[in-house]
Design a protein around this motif. Structure first.
Motif, PDB file in Angstrom:
ATOM      1  N   ASP A   1      22.877  34.977  51.502  1.00  0.00           N
ATOM      2  CA  ASP A   1      22.151  35.745  50.601  1.00  0.00           C
ATOM      3  C   ASP A   1      22.124  37.245  50.924  1.00  0.00           C
ATOM      4  O   ASP A   1      22.158  37.394  52.311  1.00  0.00           O
ATOM      5  N   ASP A   2      22.038  38.334  50.203  1.00  0.00           N
ATOM      6  CA  ASP A   2      21.742  39.616  50.372  1.00  0.00           C
ATOM      7  C   ASP A   2      22.936  40.310  51.402  1.00  0.00           C
ATOM      8  O   ASP A   2      23.928  40.121  51.092  1.00  0.00           O
ATOM      9  N   ASP A   3      22.372  40.930  52.489  1.00  0.00           N
ATOM     10  CA  ASP A   3      23.142  41.392  53.343  1.00  0.00           C
ATOM     11  C   ASP A   3      23.968  40.524  54.223  1.00  0.00           C
ATOM     12  O   ASP A   3      25.114  40.818  54.722  1.00  0.00           O
ATOM     13  N   GLU A   4      23.460  39.416  54.019  1.00  0.00           N
ATOM     14  CA  GLU A   4      24.171  38.058  54.955  1.00  0.00           C
ATOM     15  C   GLU A   4      25.272  37.374  53.779  1.00  0.00           C
ATOM     16  O   GLU A   4      25.671  36.225  54.359  1.00  0.00           O
ATOM     17  N   GLN A   5      25.370  38.030  52.639  1.00  0.00           N
ATOM     18  CA  GLN A   5      26.247  37.111  52.002  1.00  0.00           C
ATOM     19  C   GLN A   5      27.749  37.359  52.110  1.00  0.00           C
ATOM     20  O   GLN A   5      28.139  38.340  52.432  1.00  0.00           O
ATOM     21  N   VAL A   6      28.379  36.305  52.053  1.00  0.00           N
ATOM     22  CA  VAL A   6      29.952  36.534  52.272  1.00  0.00           C
ATOM     23  C   VAL A   6      30.360  36.041  51.140  1.00  0.00           C
ATOM     24  O   VAL A   6      30.135  34.939  50.505  1.00  0.00           O
ATOM     25  N   TYR A   7      31.552  36.804  50.394  1.00  0.00           N
ATOM     26  CA  TYR A   7      32.082  36.433  49.111  1.00  0.00           C
ATOM     27  C   TYR A   7      33.488  36.739  49.154  1.00  0.00           C
ATOM     28  O   TYR A   7      33.973  38.029  49.531  1.00  0.00           O
ATOM     29  N   ALA A   8      34.120  35.701  49.135  1.00  0.00           N
ATOM     30  CA  ALA A   8      35.615  35.758  48.925  1.00  0.00           C
ATOM     31  C   ALA A   8      36.187  35.314  47.783  1.00  0.00           C
ATOM     32  O   ALA A   8      35.620  34.151  46.990  1.00  0.00           O
ATOM     33  N   TRP A   9      37.339  35.727  47.212  1.00  0.00           N
ATOM     34  CA  TRP A   9      38.007  35.110  46.006  1.00  0.00           C
ATOM     35  C   TRP A   9      39.396  34.952  46.095  1.00  0.00           C
ATOM     36  O   TRP A   9      40.304  35.462  46.886  1.00  0.00           O
ATOM     37  N   LEU A  10      39.851  33.924  45.469  1.00  0.00           N
ATOM     38  CA  LEU A  10      41.395  33.646  45.249  1.00  0.00           C
ATOM     39  C   LEU A  10      41.746  33.988  43.773  1.00  0.00           C
ATOM     40  O   LEU A  10      41.026  33.116  42.801  1.00  0.00           O
ATOM     41  N   ASN A  11      42.421  34.879  43.319  1.00  0.00           N
ATOM     42  CA  ASN A  11      42.732  35.229  42.056  1.00  0.00           C
ATOM     43  C   ASN A  11      43.941  34.656  41.622  1.00  0.00           C
ATOM     44  O   ASN A  11      45.077  35.325  42.272  1.00  0.00           O
ATOM     45  N   ASN A  12      44.185  34.064  40.620  1.00  0.00           N
ATOM     46  CA  ASN A  12      45.563  33.632  40.044  1.00  0.00           C
ATOM     47  C   ASN A  12      45.629  34.013  38.625  1.00  0.00           C
ATOM     48  O   ASN A  12      46.111  32.949  37.835  1.00  0.00           O
ATOM     49  N   THR A  13      45.262  34.967  38.037  1.00  0.00           N
ATOM     50  CA  THR A  13      44.984  35.175  36.606  1.00  0.00           C
ATOM     51  C   THR A  13      46.199  35.890  36.059  1.00  0.00           C
ATOM     52  O   THR A  13      46.608  36.779  36.620  1.00  0.00           O
ATOM     53  N   GLY A  14      46.539  35.537  34.832  1.00  0.00           N
ATOM     54  CA  GLY A  14      47.611  36.262  34.206  1.00  0.00           C
ATOM     55  C   GLY A  14      46.697  36.561  32.914  1.00  0.00           C
ATOM     56  O   GLY A  14      45.504  36.457  33.161  1.00  0.00           O
ATOM     57  N   ALA A  15      46.869  36.819  31.797  1.00  0.00           N
ATOM     58  CA  ALA A  15      47.903  37.921  31.352  1.00  0.00           C
ATOM     59  C   ALA A  15      47.148  38.567  30.255  1.00  0.00           C
ATOM     60  O   ALA A  15      45.940  38.192  29.674  1.00  0.00           O
ATOM     61  N   GLY A  16      47.469  39.878  30.175  1.00  0.00           N
ATOM     62  CA  GLY A  16      46.897  40.820  29.578  1.00  0.00           C
ATOM     63  C   GLY A  16      45.781  41.592  30.278  1.00  0.00           C
ATOM     64  O   GLY A  16      44.778  40.888  30.748  1.00  0.00           O
ATOM     65  N   HIS A  17      45.917  42.821  30.348  1.00  0.00           N
ATOM     66  CA  HIS A  17      44.849  43.442  31.264  1.00  0.00           C
ATOM     67  C   HIS A  17      44.866  42.959  32.430  1.00  0.00           C
ATOM     68  O   HIS A  17      43.827  43.020  33.225  1.00  0.00           O
ATOM     69  N   HIS A  18      45.946  42.341  33.071  1.00  0.00           N
ATOM     70  CA  HIS A  18      46.035  41.903  34.340  1.00  0.00           C
ATOM     71  C   HIS A  18      46.836  42.851  35.365  1.00  0.00           C
ATOM     72  O   HIS A  18      47.413  43.819  34.894  1.00  0.00           O
ATOM     73  N   HIS A  19      46.711  42.552  36.709  1.00  0.00           N
ATOM     74  CA  HIS A  19      47.718  43.198  37.506  1.00  0.00           C
ATOM     75  C   HIS A  19      48.560  42.212  37.957  1.00  0.00           C
ATOM     76  O   HIS A  19      48.543  41.169  37.847  1.00  0.00           O
ATOM     77  N   ASP A  20      49.841  42.743  38.633  1.00  0.00           N
ATOM     78  CA  ASP A  20      51.074  41.773  38.892  1.00  0.00           C
ATOM     79  C   ASP A  20      50.482  41.134  40.422  1.00  0.00           C
ATOM     80  O   ASP A  20      51.210  41.495  41.349  1.00  0.00           O
TER      81      ASP A  20
END
Ligand SMILES: [Zn+2]
Ligand SMILES: [Zn+2]
Length: 839
Positions: free
Chosen positions: A423-442
């Motif tokens: 929580d809060d200052d001790e929160q660790v947050y990672a993401w794996l992003n595999n999103t297409g399409a429209g307003h996306h990045h490559d």
């Protein structure tokens, strides 16, 4: 100035009080009672009451005006509209804030005139100045635009003041303005009012300007999405009990206002072919409010029908809006919440039939569910500082509320896995992003990491600068670039393979995107977050790539602030070459539309150094402002590779200031492997650091599909369909023998809160399951979050959080949510894994 020879200023006003049966209903429009609004209203009312009625009415313009009007004397325009001031005391005048010049003037004479037909054989005249390049600038019509908005707002303030104080003088002034709008509005021209394009003006009786995008022709504002005046609707709404209005204009006032003004506006906007964009919900709210104020149920039903279609077809099956960006999702959620509010305020006429009333109720419930789910997802997804994970075109500066929920979560249709603990200052947050399409990045299989309140491994997010080529490029993301070119983002081949959380200290996601590169047969990433808070936590990262002749594993320093990275495990020296492929040239782009050739973005990387890998590599990135905070990445494989470092743009801080783009850079890291038909397994462990790093040892081995990673006393073993985590005598086994089920789906359905799938296997109701994977006949895979396991005769019902959003008929499967697709075949197959612990 638009002038009409038809004098309509002299109104026949009969102020005889003819008390109507006071319609006993609440106003549709709420009055803002904040101190700021009260003060503003007081000032506005005082200003109008100081004028004579004739002075006041002369301010209502005879055209809606033109918005996109630049100052030809300076360069302070934004998107082709000048930064002008306008006041009611000098209503034909504009003053530029940038250069102080006052229009009209002799230096930029509006000495040419365009005329269009007006009602009753009249004409409207639009004077303009012609720039040397032939571009026409309509200063006077810009003044009309200001005047129209000014009078709408003042009329509303007067009506609100009447409602609050009962002062009939205020009601009379509001009614006079409204009536004047009803007189002139039918003669308003249709205008194509678009930045950097010649303005086109058609007369009141011809809205058909050829070859124009729907909604870019306006009859009141600058685009038709905003052409139903909420202010004027509110005025009429708040004057409902002002009896003298009925006698104005020879007793014709209400008919004129309802038919010629508010009804006309609404019918005009309804008549345009809807494009169901993120701008549409605001307009549907206007239909509903107009139907409510004018007692026209048809307008309400029109708005309802469109919003129902939007909710059914313009959202992912996980309830996020169709484009993979939190900023737009938030915008749509907010617009839909206004539709919801308008529906909730709707008071159908007493004679509304039961079926219609029920339909409105159901529609309102569906919109409410959609909006509630959107906001819940948005508030669950925010980082501790309120920002969203800035993936794709998500603004990094957006801030939102945060729910109490701090767990891992999968948005399966957006294909974003969030791994999170603490929580809060001790929160660790990672993401794996595999999103297409429209307003996306490559950016297939990009990761991010946030800990100790700071962005560590970043995504730049949405930007509007001349160097947009870079933030959108594969090379600006924490991913693997194959053969030196941009990756493709083809939604049907982006698959979630695993998502599991123990709800505490172990969270894992695996996804693949075999179509990311023409050369790849496998492009798969597995990330596991280990630890219950930021201190002591780490992210195990296994990236498997098969095919291609060059594999680049990339990492980038913070996008939010200055940072510095130190590399160990390779002796680096200045590298005079480039990371770009032979024959590729780079030129700094000059506009955000330029995306460059597929390999060109590597040209942004400067100050390159390189060196062969000598031992295990660490990349230690620290924030300059607080060097105890950062991330230390241990890269233990492959060892036959070359390290490149450099600096590359981080963009955000130069937003709207392109001249500063080169000033904001971030460390860049590349581990490059070259060879024919490569098979590479990159193995890294990312350790968020505050103070001293804690990890002492990382080792790993790869044997075919079997990968083993040791981090101090922890062993993580990965094979196809089995994931094992061991520490001391404790193990967590996910998938593998006895922990995996797969087979055909017997049947499925949607419910008000999600849906379910029935399968033939018996799955224990207490099992700790991964996300359910549903494979379609074309080998695409959709994941669903399991919410409950219900044993049933002959199998198990797996309840899921999402709408299955599929329909089977005639040997085909139709995907009904966005993006829609029809697939040959009827068979759905499922896979789900369970986790078991042993000691
Ligand atoms: Zn200027
Ligand atoms: Zn990105």
């Amino acid at each position: 100035m638009p002038r009409s020879p038809v004098t309509t200023g002299a109104l026949i006003l009969l102020a005889l009080a003819a008390p109507l049966a006071a319609a006993n209903r609440q106003p549709v429009f709420e009055i803002d009672r904040s101190d700021a609004a009260d003060d503003d209203r007081q000032r506005g009312v005082t200003q109008i009451m100081a004028m004579t009625e004739d002075q006041m009415l002369a301010l209502v313009p005879e055209s809606g005006g033109i918005f996109f009007t630049e100052c030809p004397n300076c360069e302070t325009d934004a998107q082709d509209y000048g930064n002008f001031t306008w006041t009611a005391s000098k209503p034909r005048q504009l003053q530029c804030r940038g250069c102080d010049i006052i229009y009209p003037n002799e230096q930029y004479p509006a000495n040419q005139t365009l005329t269009v037909e007006a009602p009753h054989d009249g004409e409207l005249r639009f004077d303009y100045y012609t720039r040397p390049d032939g571009f026409r600038i309509f200063f006077d019509a810009r003044a009309d635009y200001f005047a129209r908005e000014f009078m709408e707002k003042r009329a509303r303030q007067l009506a609100e003041s009447y409602h609050l104080t009962g002062d009939e003088q205020h009601a009379r002034r509001a009614a006079l303005i409204l009536l004047r709008f009803a007189e002139v509005y039918p003669g308003y021209p249709y205008i194509f009012d678009y930045p950097f394009k010649q303005t086109i003006i058609y007369p009141y009786n011809n809205p058909h300007i050829p070859d124009m995008i729907p909604y870019r022709i306006s009859h009141f504002s600058w685009w038709a999405h905003m052409d139903i005046s909420q202010d004027l609707l509110a005025v009429y709404d708040l004057l409902r009990e002002y009896a003298p209005l009925s006698d104005m204009a020879g007793g014709d006032a209400r008919r004129m206002i309802e038919r010629d003004l508010l009804g006309h506006m609404t019918r005009w906007v309804i008549s345009i072919a809807d494009n169901y964009s993120n701008m549409s919900p605001g307009m549907w709210r206007d239909f509903i409010n107009a139907g409510n104020v004018l007692d026209q149920p048809d307008y309400v039903l029109e708005g309802l029908e469109r919003v129902e279609r939007f909710v059914e077809t313009s959202f992912h099956y996980d309830g996020t809006w169709c484009q993979p960006t939190f900023s737009y999702d938030r915008q749509v959620a907010s617009a839909l919440s206004h539709v919801r509010d308008a529906l909730s305020r709707y008071q159908p006429p007493a004679d509304t039939d039961a079926e219609t009333a029920a339909r409105i109720r159901r529609g309102a419930q569906r919109v409410t569910r959609t909006v509630d789910q959107q906001f819940e997802t948005l508030y669950n997804a925010t980082l501790p500082n309120g920002m969203y994970p800035p993936v794709n075109d998500t603004w990094a500066h957006d801030r939102d509320k945060h729910n109490d929920f701090n767990g891992a979560m999968l948005l399966p249709a957006m294909r974003l896995a969030v791994l999170r603990a603490g929580d809060d200052d001790e929160q660790v947050y990672a993401w794996l992003n595999n999103t297409g399409a429209g307003h996306h990045h490559d950016d297939p299989l990009d990761i991010g990491l946030f800990a100790f309140g700071r962005e560590l491994l970043r995504d730049i997010g949405y930007t509007h600068t001349g160097w947009r080529m870079w933030p959108n490029a594969t090379m600006s993301h924490n991913t693997v670039v194959v053969d030196g070119i941009r990756a493709l983002t083809d939604e049907p081949v982006q698959r979630t393979r695993l998502f599991y959380t123990d709800g505490h200290a172990f969270h894992i996601a695996q996804a693949d995107d075999d179509g990311a590169y023409p050369a790849t047969r496998r492009y798969r990433r597995t990330v596991a977050l280990v630890g219950d808070q930021a201190t002591g936590a780490y992210l195990i990262d296994v990236f498997e790539v098969r095919g291609g002749s060059q594999h680049d594993y990339l990492l980038h320093g913070s996008a939010a602030e200055d940072s510095t990275a130190v590399v160990a495990g390779a002796t680096l020296s200045p590298f005079a070459g480039t990371l770009m492929n032979k024959g590729v040239t780079f030129e700094l782009p000059s506009s955000e539309q330029e995306r460059g050739s597929p390999g060109e973005p590597y040209g942004f990387v400067r100050e390159l150094r390189s060196g062969a890998v000598e031992s295990d590599v660490t990349w230690d990135m620290r924030l300059d402002a607080e060097p105890t905070i950062g991330v230390r990445t241990h890269l233990v494989r492959p060892t036959d590779a070359t390290v490149y470092t450099g600096i590359a743009p981080r963009i955000r801080q130069a937003e709207r200031r392109d001249a500063l783009l080169a000033d904001f850079m971030a460390p860049f890291f590349c581990l490059r492997r070259e060879g024919d038909d490569l098979r590479t397994t990159f193995i890294a462990v990312h350790e968020p650091v505050s103070g001293e790093p804690r990890i002492e040892s990382v080792t790993a081995s790869v044997d075919g599909d079997r990968v083993v990673v040791h981090v101090d006393d922890v062993t993580f073993t990965l094979t196809d369909g089995s994931w094992r985590f061991a520490r001391g005598g404790e193990t967590l086994q996910l998938g593998g023998e006895g922990n995996a089920w797969s087979g055909v789906v017997n049947t499925f359905d949607r419910t008000d809160t999600g849906g379910w799938f029935d399968v033939a296997d018996h799955i224990d109701e207490d099992a700790s399951l991964s996300a359910l994977l549903i494979a379609l006949p074309d080998d695409t895979v959709r994941a669903y979050n399991v919410t409950r396991i219900e044993p049933r005769d002959g199998g198990t019902r797996l309840h899921v959080k999402e709408d299955p959003a599929m329909r089977i008929a005639d040997g085909k499967i139709a995907l009904v949510s966005c993006p829609q697709r029809t697939i040959e075949g009827e068979a759905l197959r499922y896979t789900v894994y369970a986790a078991t612990r042993s000691q």
